[in-house]
Design a protein around this motif. Structure first.
Motif, PDB file in Angstrom:
ATOM      1  N   PHE A   1       0.846  -1.203   0.000  1.00  0.00           N
ATOM      2  CA  PHE A   1       0.000   0.000   0.000  1.00  0.00           C
ATOM      3  C   PHE A   1       0.878   1.248   0.000  1.00  0.00           C
ATOM      4  O   PHE A   1       1.932   1.278   0.647  1.00  0.00           O
ATOM      5  CB  PHE A   1      -0.915   0.013   1.228  1.00  0.00           C
ATOM      6  CG  PHE A   1      -1.886  -1.129   1.261  1.00  0.00           C
ATOM      7  CD1 PHE A   1      -3.079  -1.060   0.559  1.00  0.00           C
ATOM      8  CD2 PHE A   1      -1.605  -2.289   1.967  1.00  0.00           C
ATOM      9  CE1 PHE A   1      -3.978  -2.110   0.569  1.00  0.00           C
ATOM     10  CE2 PHE A   1      -2.493  -3.359   1.985  1.00  0.00           C
ATOM     11  CZ  PHE A   1      -3.685  -3.264   1.285  1.00  0.00           C
ATOM     12  N   THR A   2       0.400   2.269  -0.712  1.00  0.00           N
ATOM     13  CA  THR A   2       1.133   3.525  -0.736  1.00  0.00           C
ATOM     14  C   THR A   2       0.162   4.699  -0.695  1.00  0.00           C
ATOM     15  O   THR A   2      -0.943   4.625  -1.240  1.00  0.00           O
ATOM     16  CB  THR A   2       2.022   3.628  -2.000  1.00  0.00           C
ATOM     17  OG1 THR A   2       2.780   4.842  -1.949  1.00  0.00           O
ATOM     18  CG2 THR A   2       1.206   3.619  -3.265  1.00  0.00           C
ATOM     19  N   GLY A   3       0.563   5.771  -0.036  1.00  0.00           N
ATOM     20  CA  GLY A   3      -0.283   6.959   0.067  1.00  0.00           C
ATOM     21  C   GLY A   3      -1.201   6.909   1.272  1.00  0.00           C
ATOM     22  O   GLY A   3      -1.392   5.866   1.902  1.00  0.00           O
ATOM     23  N   GLU A   4      -1.767   8.061   1.612  1.00  0.00           N
ATOM     24  CA  GLU A   4      -2.667   8.180   2.754  1.00  0.00           C
ATOM     25  C   GLU A   4      -4.109   8.116   2.265  1.00  0.00           C
ATOM     26  O   GLU A   4      -4.674   9.099   1.787  1.00  0.00           O
ATOM     27  CB  GLU A   4      -2.404   9.485   3.508  1.00  0.00           C
ATOM     28  CG  GLU A   4      -1.007   9.560   4.116  1.00  0.00           C
ATOM     29  CD  GLU A   4      -0.795  10.842   4.901  1.00  0.00           C
ATOM     30  OE1 GLU A   4      -1.734  11.653   4.967  1.00  0.00           O
ATOM     31  OE2 GLU A   4       0.308  11.024   5.434  1.00  0.00           O
ATOM     32  N   ALA A   5      -4.713   6.920   2.375  1.00  0.00           N
ATOM     33  CA  ALA A   5      -6.094   6.727   1.914  1.00  0.00           C
ATOM     34  C   ALA A   5      -7.065   7.318   2.928  1.00  0.00           C
ATOM     35  O   ALA A   5      -6.778   7.408   4.119  1.00  0.00           O
ATOM     36  CB  ALA A   5      -6.374   5.240   1.711  1.00  0.00           C
ATOM     37  N   CYS A   6      -8.248   7.718   2.431  1.00  0.00           N
ATOM     38  CA  CYS A   6      -9.259   8.333   3.286  1.00  0.00           C
ATOM     39  C   CYS A   6     -10.622   7.703   3.048  1.00  0.00           C
ATOM     40  O   CYS A   6     -10.928   7.228   1.954  1.00  0.00           O
ATOM     41  CB  CYS A   6      -9.367   9.837   3.015  1.00  0.00           C
ATOM     42  SG  CYS A   6      -7.897  10.773   3.443  1.00  0.00           S
TER      43      CYS A   6
ATOM     44  N   GLY B   1       7.836   6.763  -4.298  1.00  0.00           N
ATOM     45  CA  GLY B   1       8.881   5.811  -4.652  1.00  0.00           C
ATOM     46  C   GLY B   1       8.313   4.428  -4.943  1.00  0.00           C
ATOM     47  O   GLY B   1       8.757   3.741  -5.873  1.00  0.00           O
ATOM     48  N   LYS B   2       7.301   4.005  -4.168  1.00  0.00           N
ATOM     49  CA  LYS B   2       6.708   2.684  -4.380  1.00  0.00           C
ATOM     50  C   LYS B   2       6.016   2.608  -5.739  1.00  0.00           C
ATOM     51  O   LYS B   2       6.162   1.623  -6.472  1.00  0.00           O
ATOM     52  CB  LYS B   2       5.710   2.381  -3.256  1.00  0.00           C
ATOM     53  CG  LYS B   2       6.334   2.180  -1.886  1.00  0.00           C
ATOM     54  CD  LYS B   2       5.271   1.924  -0.836  1.00  0.00           C
ATOM     55  CE  LYS B   2       5.894   1.732   0.540  1.00  0.00           C
ATOM     56  NZ  LYS B   2       4.867   1.506   1.599  1.00  0.00           N
ATOM     57  N   ALA B   3       5.244   3.654  -6.080  1.00  0.00           N
ATOM     58  CA  ALA B   3       4.541   3.655  -7.351  1.00  0.00           C
ATOM     59  C   ALA B   3       5.514   3.700  -8.520  1.00  0.00           C
ATOM     60  O   ALA B   3       5.310   3.031  -9.546  1.00  0.00           O
ATOM     61  CB  ALA B   3       3.573   4.836  -7.418  1.00  0.00           C
ATOM     62  N   GLU B   4       6.580   4.483  -8.383  1.00  0.00           N
ATOM     63  CA  GLU B   4       7.570   4.575  -9.457  1.00  0.00           C
ATOM     64  C   GLU B   4       8.269   3.234  -9.674  1.00  0.00           C
ATOM     65  O   GLU B   4       8.492   2.807 -10.805  1.00  0.00           O
ATOM     66  CB  GLU B   4       8.596   5.659  -9.112  1.00  0.00           C
ATOM     67  CG  GLU B   4       8.079   7.079  -9.285  1.00  0.00           C
ATOM     68  CD  GLU B   4       7.764   7.382 -10.736  1.00  0.00           C
ATOM     69  OE1 GLU B   4       8.681   7.408 -11.569  1.00  0.00           O
ATOM     70  OE2 GLU B   4       6.571   7.548 -11.056  1.00  0.00           O
ATOM     71  N   LYS B   5       8.594   2.545  -8.586  1.00  0.00           N
ATOM     72  CA  LYS B   5       9.217   1.223  -8.717  1.00  0.00           C
ATOM     73  C   LYS B   5       8.258   0.249  -9.395  1.00  0.00           C
ATOM     74  O   LYS B   5       8.665  -0.565 -10.228  1.00  0.00           O
ATOM     75  CB  LYS B   5       9.616   0.691  -7.350  1.00  0.00           C
ATOM     76  CG  LYS B   5      10.795   1.398  -6.716  1.00  0.00           C
ATOM     77  CD  LYS B   5      11.103   0.803  -5.338  1.00  0.00           C
ATOM     78  CE  LYS B   5      12.275   1.518  -4.678  1.00  0.00           C
ATOM     79  NZ  LYS B   5      12.546   0.967  -3.313  1.00  0.00           N
ATOM     80  N   ALA B   6       6.959   0.336  -9.017  1.00  0.00           N
ATOM     81  CA  ALA B   6       5.968  -0.565  -9.614  1.00  0.00           C
ATOM     82  C   ALA B   6       5.903  -0.356 -11.123  1.00  0.00           C
ATOM     83  O   ALA B   6       5.865  -1.324 -11.898  1.00  0.00           O
ATOM     84  CB  ALA B   6       4.600  -0.326  -8.975  1.00  0.00           C
ATOM     85  N   ARG B   7       5.883   0.897 -11.563  1.00  0.00           N
ATOM     86  CA  ARG B   7       5.814   1.170 -12.997  1.00  0.00           C
ATOM     87  C   ARG B   7       7.092   0.702 -13.706  1.00  0.00           C
ATOM     88  O   ARG B   7       7.047   0.183 -14.818  1.00  0.00           O
ATOM     89  CB  ARG B   7       5.594   2.665 -13.231  1.00  0.00           C
ATOM     90  CG  ARG B   7       4.254   3.168 -12.679  1.00  0.00           C
ATOM     91  CD  ARG B   7       4.008   4.622 -13.039  1.00  0.00           C
ATOM     92  NE  ARG B   7       2.785   5.094 -12.410  1.00  0.00           N
ATOM     93  CZ  ARG B   7       2.744   5.809 -11.291  1.00  0.00           C
ATOM     94  NH1 ARG B   7       3.888   6.175 -10.710  1.00  0.00           N
ATOM     95  NH2 ARG B   7       1.600   6.175 -10.765  1.00  0.00           N
ATOM     96  N   LYS B   8       8.220   0.879 -13.050  1.00  0.00           N
ATOM     97  CA  LYS B   8       9.498   0.480 -13.624  1.00  0.00           C
ATOM     98  C   LYS B   8       9.551  -1.021 -13.870  1.00  0.00           C
ATOM     99  O   LYS B   8      10.057  -1.485 -14.903  1.00  0.00           O
ATOM    100  CB  LYS B   8      10.630   0.913 -12.687  1.00  0.00           C
ATOM    101  CG  LYS B   8      12.015   0.449 -13.115  1.00  0.00           C
ATOM    102  CD  LYS B   8      13.051   0.885 -12.095  1.00  0.00           C
ATOM    103  CE  LYS B   8      14.438   0.363 -12.475  1.00  0.00           C
ATOM    104  NZ  LYS B   8      15.463   0.756 -11.466  1.00  0.00           N
TER     105      LYS B   8
END
Length: 455
Positions: free
Chosen positions: A320-325, A370-377
Motif C-alpha cells: 500500500f502507498t499513500g494516505e487513503a481516506c 517511490g513505491k509507485a515509481e518502482k511498480a511502474r518500472k
C-alpha cells in the motif's frame, strides 16, 4: 417472557419495513429483539402492520396487500412496541432511518418517541447488513424481513459493543399504556417472496467499505429507493430532505451518486459478463441519478471490458502507498487495509521489490511516490484503493495503466486481461470445505486448504 420495564439497562434491536423511505410513508412490518446488557436475547417480537395505504416495493420487502389486509394497524401495536423500547437503548442498522420512521408513526398518535443515543451498526461496521453478517459468520436467512434484520443487528451488536456506558435509553411519552396482544407474523403466511430485480441484486454486491458518516446513511436508503430503477417525486423529495438533515451539500450528494453508480458498475462486471439489457439499465440509472454523459461512457467502457485489469488471487503480495481516506475525509488506516488484504488471503508487504511484490494499491494511482515509481518500472500493476475496497477474492480490478503500458511492462497481461500466468505463477486449488476451485499464487510452504470465501 418479555422483561418490562427495562431494568437494568438493556438493548432493543429494531427494524422496520416501510412503504417508502421518508416520514410521509408508513410502516408495514416491525420487529424488536431485546438483548440484556450481558448479551443474552430475552425477548423477540414482530408483526406485519396494515399501513392503510399501498404497501410500496413488494420486490424488496416481499409484503403484498393481501398479507397486511388482516394485520393490526400501527395504533394497535404501538403500546406493545413502546413497552420494549421505553427505557432501553435502541439498536438498528441505519438507526437514523428506523428511528425517524417510528418517531413519525408515534407522532400520528399524538405521542412522542425520544430515540435517545443508541447504536447504529451500519455506522459502526460501514457495510450493508448482509455483507456485515457474511463477514462475521452471522446467519441472515431472509434479508429485508423485519425480524431477521433485527436479529442480525442484535448479533452484530454483540460483536462490537461491550456494556451500556455512553448510551442514552429511548423513551415513549403520551401513549396509552394498554398493550394489545394482537399481531400477525409473516412466518404464518408462508414464503411469498419475489424475485429481486437486477438493480437490487447488484446493490447486494456493492462494496461501501470507504463510506463513513452521512453518506453511508444516505446511500443505504438510496439503493432501497432505486430498486425499481425509478425515483418517484415522493422519493426524490424524501432523499433531498434526508440529505439536508444529514448536512450534505449538493456537491456531497452528487459525489455520493457517482460513487454509488461506480459501485454498481463494478458489481455488474464481477461475473465477467454484462448483457446488453443490463448495460442499458445501468445507463438508465446514470440518468436517474443525474450523472453526466461521461459517467455513462465510462460504464460502457467498463462493461465492454476495455482497459487493463489484474486478477485478485489468494497468495499475492500487496503493498500500500499513500494516505487513503474514507469518503468523509477521515483517515483510512493502513492496518485496516492490511487486515482486509489478509482476509482475501493476500500477503501485505511494506516495500516494493521486483520479485517480492505482485500488486501496489495506491491512494492516488497517479502518485509519484517511490513505491509507485518502482511498480511502474518493473511492470507491477498499480490499482486505486477505492477499486481494491470494492473488490472481492477472484475479482478483476482495473489497473490504472493503459493496456499497452501494462502489456509492454508485464508480458503476463494481454489486451488488458490476465492470462494463466501473471506477475506471479498461478495454480488452481480445490476447497476442502465447499469443493469449489479457486486460483492461488504459487508460493513456498503449505498450500491453503480452504478458499477465501470459506476462510
Amino acid at each position: 417472557m418479555p422483561v418490562w420495564p427495562a431494568h437494568p439497562l438493556q438493548f432493543v434491536a429494531v427494524d422496520v419495513e416501510t412503504t417508502g423511505l421518508y416520514t410521509s410513508d408508513r410502516v408495514v412490518e416491525v420487529a424488536a429483539v431485546t438483548v440484556s446488557a450481558d448479551g443474552r436475547i430475552v425477548d423477540e417480537w414482530d408483526t406485519l402492520v396494515n399501513p392503510e395505504r399501498d404497501v410500496g416495493p413488494t420486490s424488496i420487502h416481499g409484503i403484498t396487500a393481501s398479507m397486511v389486509s388482516t394485520a393490526p394497524r400501527f395504533n394497535e401495536v404501538a403500546s406493545a412496541l413502546a413497552a420494549r423500547m421505553d427505557g432501553s437503548i435502541l439498536v438498528a442498522h441505519n438507526l437514523s432511518f428506523d428511528s425517524r420512521m417510528l418517531v413519525a408513526e408515534y407522532g400520528r398518535l399524538r405521542a412522542r418517541l425520544l430515540p435517545g443515543q443508541g447504536v447504529c451498526t451500519l455506522s459502526a461496521c460501514g457495510e450493508r447488513l448482509d455483507q456485515a453478517c457474511a463477514r462475521r459468520g452471522i446467519k441472515l436467512p431472509h434479508h429485508h424481513r423485519a425480524l431477521a434484520d433485527a436479529r442480525a443487528s442484535a448479533a452484530l451488536l454483540q460483536t462490537m459493543v461491550r456494556g451500556v456506558d455512553g448510551y442514552v435509553p429511548a423513551a415513549v411519552e403520551g401513549l396509552d399504556g394498554r398493550v394489545c396482544p394482537r399481531t400477525l407474523r409473516r412466518d404464518v403466511l408462508g414464503d411469498q417472496s419475489n424475485q429481486m430485480p437486477f438493480l437490487a441484486r447488484l446493490a447486494t454486491q456493492a462494496r461501501l467499505r470507504a463510506e463513513r458518516g452521512p453518506s453511508l446513511a444516505y446511500l443505504d436508503l438510496l439503493d432501497w429507493a432505486l430498486a425499481d430503477l425509478e425515483l418517484s417525486v415522493e422519493e426524490s423529495a424524501g432523499l433531498k430532505t434526508l440529505a439536508r438533515e444529514l448536512g450534505m451539500s449538493a456537491q456531497d450528494v452528487e459525489s455520493a451518486h457517482r460513487r454509488y453508480f461506480d459501485e454498481l458498475v463494478g458489481a455488474a462486471v464481477r461475473d465477467g459478463m454484462v448483457t446488453d439489457d443490463e448495460a442499458h439499465l445501468l445507463e438508465r440509472l446514470a440518468v436517474v441519478l443525474g450523472l453526466p454523459g461521461e459517467a455513462v461512457a465510462a460504464a460502457k467502457a467498463t462493461c465492454g471490458g476495455s482497459g487493463a485489469s489484474v486478477l485478485l488471487v489468494s497468495g499475492m503480495t500487496v503493498c500500500f502507498t499513500g494516505e487513503a481516506c474514507h469518503t468523509d475525509g477521515t483517515e483510512l488506516p493502513r492496518d485496516l487495509l492490511c487486515q482486509l488484504a489478509e482476509s482475501f488471503q493476500l500477503r501485505p508487504v511494506s516495500s516494493v521489490t521486483k520479485s517480492g511484490c505482485d500488486l501496489v494499491v495506491a491512494a492516488d494511482p497517479s502518485s509519484l511516490s517511490g513505491k509507485a515509481e518502482k511498480a511502474r518500472k518493473w511492470g507491477i500493476p498499480v490499482v486505486d484503493v477505492m477499486d481494491f475496497l470494492r473488490a472481492e477474492p477472484g475479482a478483476l480490478i482495473p489497473a490504472r495503466l493503459s493496456a499497452t503500458q501494462v502489456s509492454a511492462r508485464n508480458p503476463s497481461l494481454r489486451d488488458g486481461r490476465p492470462t494463466s500466468k501473471r506477475a506471479v505463477e498461478v495454480e488452481t486449488l480445490t476447497c476442502g470445505q465447499c469443493g469449489q476451485e479457486w486460483q492461488h499464487a504459487v508460493a513456498r510452504g503449505r498450500k491453503p486448504t480452504f478458499c477465501p470465501n470459506c476462510v
